[in-house]
Design a protein around this motif. Structure first.
Motif, PDB file in Angstrom:
ATOM      1  N   ASP A 163      34.632 -61.689 -10.274  1.00 15.71           N
ATOM      2  CA  ASP A 163      34.550 -60.243 -10.583  1.00 15.71           C
ATOM      3  C   ASP A 163      35.836 -59.768 -11.258  1.00 15.71           C
ATOM      4  O   ASP A 163      35.805 -58.959 -12.180  1.00 15.71           O
ATOM      5  CB  ASP A 163      34.328 -59.426  -9.295  1.00 15.71           C
ATOM      6  CG  ASP A 163      32.943 -59.653  -8.707  1.00 15.71           C
ATOM      7  OD1 ASP A 163      32.071 -60.179  -9.430  1.00 15.71           O
ATOM      8  OD2 ASP A 163      32.741 -59.333  -7.515  1.00 15.71           O
ATOM      9  N   LYS A 166      35.890 -61.024 -14.789  1.00 18.53           N
ATOM     10  CA  LYS A 166      34.896 -60.293 -15.599  1.00 18.53           C
ATOM     11  C   LYS A 166      35.544 -59.040 -16.191  1.00 18.53           C
ATOM     12  O   LYS A 166      35.377 -58.727 -17.371  1.00 18.53           O
ATOM     13  CB  LYS A 166      33.710 -59.917 -14.708  1.00 18.53           C
ATOM     14  CG  LYS A 166      32.581 -59.274 -15.453  1.00 18.53           C
ATOM     15  CD  LYS A 166      31.418 -59.041 -14.527  1.00 18.53           C
ATOM     16  CE  LYS A 166      30.292 -58.373 -15.270  1.00 18.53           C
ATOM     17  NZ  LYS A 166      29.167 -58.067 -14.406  1.00 18.53           N
ATOM     18  N   LYS A 167      36.338 -58.355 -15.358  1.00 17.48           N
ATOM     19  CA  LYS A 167      37.013 -57.131 -15.845  1.00 17.48           C
ATOM     20  C   LYS A 167      38.022 -57.497 -16.939  1.00 17.48           C
ATOM     21  O   LYS A 167      38.160 -56.772 -17.927  1.00 17.48           O
ATOM     22  CB  LYS A 167      37.723 -56.421 -14.693  1.00 17.48           C
ATOM     23  CG  LYS A 167      36.741 -55.773 -13.745  1.00 17.48           C
ATOM     24  CD  LYS A 167      37.459 -54.892 -12.732  1.00 17.48           C
ATOM     25  CE  LYS A 167      36.529 -54.597 -11.573  1.00 17.48           C
ATOM     26  NZ  LYS A 167      37.092 -54.803 -10.260  1.00 17.48           N
ATOM     27  N   GLN A 168      38.731 -58.606 -16.746  1.00 20.34           N
ATOM     28  CA  GLN A 168      39.679 -59.040 -17.787  1.00 20.34           C
ATOM     29  C   GLN A 168      38.923 -59.346 -19.079  1.00 20.34           C
ATOM     30  O   GLN A 168      39.339 -58.940 -20.166  1.00 20.34           O
ATOM     31  CB  GLN A 168      40.435 -60.304 -17.336  1.00 20.34           C
ATOM     32  CG  GLN A 168      41.541 -60.065 -16.338  1.00 20.34           C
ATOM     33  CD  GLN A 168      42.660 -59.213 -16.910  1.00 20.34           C
ATOM     34  OE1 GLN A 168      42.704 -58.000 -16.680  1.00 20.34           O
ATOM     35  NE2 GLN A 168      43.543 -59.819 -17.680  1.00 20.34           N
ATOM     36  N   HIS A 169      37.788 -60.054 -18.952  1.00 24.20           N
ATOM     37  CA  HIS A 169      36.999 -60.397 -20.144  1.00 24.20           C
ATOM     38  C   HIS A 169      36.474 -59.125 -20.817  1.00 24.20           C
ATOM     39  O   HIS A 169      36.478 -59.018 -22.041  1.00 24.20           O
ATOM     40  CB  HIS A 169      35.835 -61.327 -19.762  1.00 24.20           C
ATOM     41  CG  HIS A 169      36.300 -62.708 -19.384  1.00 24.20           C
ATOM     42  ND1 HIS A 169      35.605 -63.548 -18.563  1.00 24.20           N
ATOM     43  CD2 HIS A 169      37.435 -63.388 -19.723  1.00 24.20           C
ATOM     44  CE1 HIS A 169      36.274 -64.694 -18.421  1.00 24.20           C
ATOM     45  NE2 HIS A 169      37.381 -64.607 -19.109  1.00 24.20           N
ATOM     46  N   GLN A 170      36.067 -58.129 -19.994  1.00 25.36           N
ATOM     47  CA  GLN A 170      35.565 -56.868 -20.588  1.00 25.36           C
ATOM     48  C   GLN A 170      36.674 -56.136 -21.346  1.00 25.36           C
ATOM     49  O   GLN A 170      36.427 -55.425 -22.303  1.00 25.36           O
ATOM     50  CB  GLN A 170      34.980 -55.960 -19.495  1.00 25.36           C
ATOM     51  CG  GLN A 170      33.593 -56.400 -19.064  1.00 25.36           C
ATOM     52  CD  GLN A 170      33.137 -55.771 -17.751  1.00 25.36           C
ATOM     53  OE1 GLN A 170      33.927 -55.162 -17.029  1.00 25.36           O
ATOM     54  NE2 GLN A 170      31.858 -55.926 -17.440  1.00 25.36           N
ATOM     55  N   LYS A 171      37.917 -56.340 -20.875  1.00 27.27           N
ATOM     56  CA  LYS A 171      39.052 -55.703 -21.581  1.00 27.27           C
ATOM     57  C   LYS A 171      39.447 -56.507 -22.819  1.00 27.27           C
ATOM     58  O   LYS A 171      40.386 -56.159 -23.519  1.00 27.27           O
ATOM     59  CB  LYS A 171      40.277 -55.659 -20.638  1.00 27.27           C
ATOM     60  CG  LYS A 171      40.231 -54.555 -19.607  1.00 27.27           C
ATOM     61  CD  LYS A 171      41.606 -54.437 -18.952  1.00 27.27           C
ATOM     62  CE  LYS A 171      41.497 -54.611 -17.461  1.00 27.27           C
ATOM     63  NZ  LYS A 171      42.773 -54.860 -16.788  1.00 27.27           N
ATOM     64  N   ASN A 218      32.378 -66.276 -15.254  1.00 19.00           N
ATOM     65  CA  ASN A 218      33.683 -65.854 -15.799  1.00 19.00           C
ATOM     66  C   ASN A 218      34.772 -66.857 -15.463  1.00 19.00           C
ATOM     67  O   ASN A 218      35.656 -67.127 -16.278  1.00 19.00           O
ATOM     68  CB  ASN A 218      34.036 -64.455 -15.289  1.00 19.00           C
ATOM     69  CG  ASN A 218      33.040 -63.450 -15.806  1.00 19.00           C
ATOM     70  OD1 ASN A 218      33.090 -63.074 -16.968  1.00 19.00           O
ATOM     71  ND2 ASN A 218      32.096 -63.050 -14.957  1.00 19.00           N
TER      72      ASN A 218
END
Ligand SMILES: N[C@@H](CCC(=O)N[C@@H](CS)C(=O)NCC(=O)O)C(=O)O
Length: 245
Positions: A163, A166-171, A218
């Motif tokens: 999780d 995932k946030k790093q990838h979304q950024k 992720n």
């Protein structure tokens, strides 16, 4: 730059590979002493001559004036090397928030994630070491322990890390902290890639029909990406070279 003499005591299939990677990233000169695990996966007794706990990694630092220090504990070694030699702060985070996050992962990897993975590893070794005729019994006991604790905790932590990534990838970042390689990535490689994603059977009984790749996409993406980091490839090459000698 003049630097102290650095000797890394490196054990195969161990956390010590991260220190080698870090030394490569920092562009430092170093010597490596290689040790091989025995058939019970324990470190050889020679490591006790370097440090009373007989573990790897251990780093010896010898200053120009002849004074020596022996550094143990991955987090301590990493903090020391970064403080002394990452003078431009390339691996230690660009902002205060990033530095704090890297500090968090330095503690998280050894304080929370690794102890659970060591539990799974010891249970694997217990199965392998049991005489064939009674191995099913050890497998049953170990399976129950993993289902009740180590496995459950490992899956909880993997979901947490997935999780987070995932946030790093979304950024738009492929890395653990900020948008470039830091010691957080170097530290997380051993538990995630070497211990788990390169050893899927370790968690296979806990995942049912899922695979590590499908359940934690992720982490899987990060593992594939991080494996190609030039500094890690240089560290792999350094061991290959040293092994030929
Ligand atoms: N807390 C130490 C753990 C060191 C450790 O347990 N290293 C393992 C290798 S990953 C080891 O030397 N195992 C061999 C043994 O215990 O016989 C650290 O963070 O460096």
């Amino acid at each position: 730059m003049s630097q102290p003499k650095i000797t890394l005591h490196w054990l195969n299939a161990s956390r010590s590979h991260r220190i080698l990677w870090l030394l490569e990233e920092l562009g430092l000169k170093y010597d490596i002493k290689l040790y091989q695990r025995d058939k019970r996966s324990r470190a050889p007794p020679e490591l006790f001559k370097v440090h009373p706990l007989g573990k790897s990694p251990v780093v010896e630092i010898e200053e120009e004036d002849g004074s020596k220090k022996v550094l143990a504990e991955t987090g301590h070694i990493v903090s020391y090397l970064v403080r002394k030699f990452d003078t431009k702060g390339q691996l230690s985070g660009k902002t205060e928030d990033d530095k704090e996050q890297i500090d968090y992962f330095t503690h998280y990897t050894e304080g929370s994630l690794q102890p659970i993975l060591v539990g799974l590893f010891v249970n694997d070794v217990a199965k392998q070491q049991t005489p064939f005729g009674v191995r099913f019994l050890t497998s049953m006991i170990v399976g129950a322990i993993n289902n009740a604790y180590y496995g459950k905790e490992a899956l909880l932590q993997l979901q947490y890390v997935d999780d987070y990534l995932k946030k790093q990838h979304q950024k738009g970042s492929k890395y653990f902290v900020g948008d470039s390689l830091t010691v957080a990535d170097i530290l997380m490689e051993f538990p995630l890639k070497t211990n788990l994603f390169s050893n899927p059977e370790r968690t296979s009984t806990l995942l049912g029909s899922d695979s590590l790749e499908s359940k934690y996409p992720n982490i899987s993406e990060w593992c594939k990406f991080i494996t190609k980091e030039p500094g890690l490839l240089r560290a792999n090459g350094a061991i290959q070279e040293k092994s030929k000698l």
